[in-house]
Design an enzyme around this catalytic site. Sequence first.
Site, PDB file in Angstrom:
ATOM      1  N   CYS A  86     -67.149 -13.219 -13.324  1.00 17.82           N
ATOM      2  CA  CYS A  86     -67.143 -14.487 -12.596  1.00 17.82           C
ATOM      3  C   CYS A  86     -68.565 -15.075 -12.572  1.00 17.82           C
ATOM      4  O   CYS A  86     -69.044 -15.576 -13.569  1.00 17.82           O
ATOM      5  CB  CYS A  86     -66.543 -14.326 -11.206  1.00 17.82           C
ATOM      6  SG  CYS A  86     -66.094 -15.909 -10.450  1.00 17.82           S
ATOM      7  N   HIS A 173     -61.326 -12.039 -12.198  1.00 16.96           N
ATOM      8  CA  HIS A 173     -61.738 -10.905 -11.365  1.00 16.96           C
ATOM      9  C   HIS A 173     -60.821  -9.708 -11.577  1.00 16.96           C
ATOM     10  O   HIS A 173     -59.901  -9.474 -10.767  1.00 16.96           O
ATOM     11  CB  HIS A 173     -61.718 -11.294  -9.885  1.00 16.96           C
ATOM     12  CG  HIS A 173     -62.881 -12.099  -9.436  1.00 16.96           C
ATOM     13  ND1 HIS A 173     -64.107 -11.543  -9.127  1.00 16.96           N
ATOM     14  CD2 HIS A 173     -63.007 -13.436  -9.239  1.00 16.96           C
ATOM     15  CE1 HIS A 173     -64.941 -12.499  -8.752  1.00 16.96           C
ATOM     16  NE2 HIS A 173     -64.302 -13.653  -8.813  1.00 16.96           N
ATOM     17  N   GLU A 175     -61.500  -6.714 -10.962  1.00 13.24           N
ATOM     18  CA  GLU A 175     -61.815  -5.683  -9.971  1.00 13.24           C
ATOM     19  C   GLU A 175     -61.089  -5.884  -8.641  1.00 13.24           C
ATOM     20  O   GLU A 175     -61.006  -4.957  -7.829  1.00 13.24           O
ATOM     21  CB  GLU A 175     -63.326  -5.625  -9.720  1.00 13.24           C
ATOM     22  CG  GLU A 175     -63.889  -6.663  -8.768  1.00 13.24           C
ATOM     23  CD  GLU A 175     -64.074  -8.052  -9.359  1.00 13.24           C
ATOM     24  OE1 GLU A 175     -64.695  -8.893  -8.704  1.00 13.24           O
ATOM     25  OE2 GLU A 175     -63.587  -8.295 -10.493  1.00 13.24           O
TER      26      GLU A 175
END
Length: 240
Positions: A86, A173, A175
């Site tokens: 990001c 994202h 994660e």
Amino acid sequence: MSRLRFALLNAAHEGENTRRNFRRELPADLAEFDVTEGQLPADHAFDGVVVTGSRSSVYWDEAWIPPLIDWVAEAHERGVPILGVCYGHQVLAEALDGRVAGMDDFEIGYNEIERRPEAADDELLGELGDSFTAFTTHGDAVVDLPAAAELLAENEYGVHAFRAGHAWGVQFHPEYDAATAREVTEGKRDQIGDERVDAVLEEITPANYEAACEAKRLFENFARYAEQVANEGVSAEADA
């Protein structure tokens, strides 16, 4: 070889979710640096570097941002594997002479991303399929790729992944866990309004999270790639 050691450049101003998510997903020992407080590694002696998301924009006039961009540029020049996520994706683009700008819209929620056909054999994204789901939240985008970069994935909002040598940037994202997705979305009410926030919250379901977990493979893939690079360096030193 011994366990990999990565520099985690945490650009999240309140970094607890970020810390938890990356420590869960990255199969390596992490040396963490709060880059918003001006913390940067003294050298580049790491097997890999990961630059996280942030609520900041790379073009803001904040004292910590230019040194971060310069450090990442030098790490790339030294051939250290880099993964930018990001905001980190945008930092990497700026470090390699690309350009980031604000968007007319805001992308948020579980969205589909199209992998480019030429990325089918990419070490990080090759296993994700022609189309994959990931959580996204950003109001900036890479509008000019670095000259040496290869576009790997995109959607209607723009560039979602690129590669330049040993470095990758991903706008999405991988994660995030569901709790992070909900907290981040709740924090956008002043920016995008209650109606849109409520609609995104309704889509943070176990099924959508499970679909997005496919993208988490790139962390293991990044570690595998970093280990290959490290082993090649050891072999080169032995030959010398």
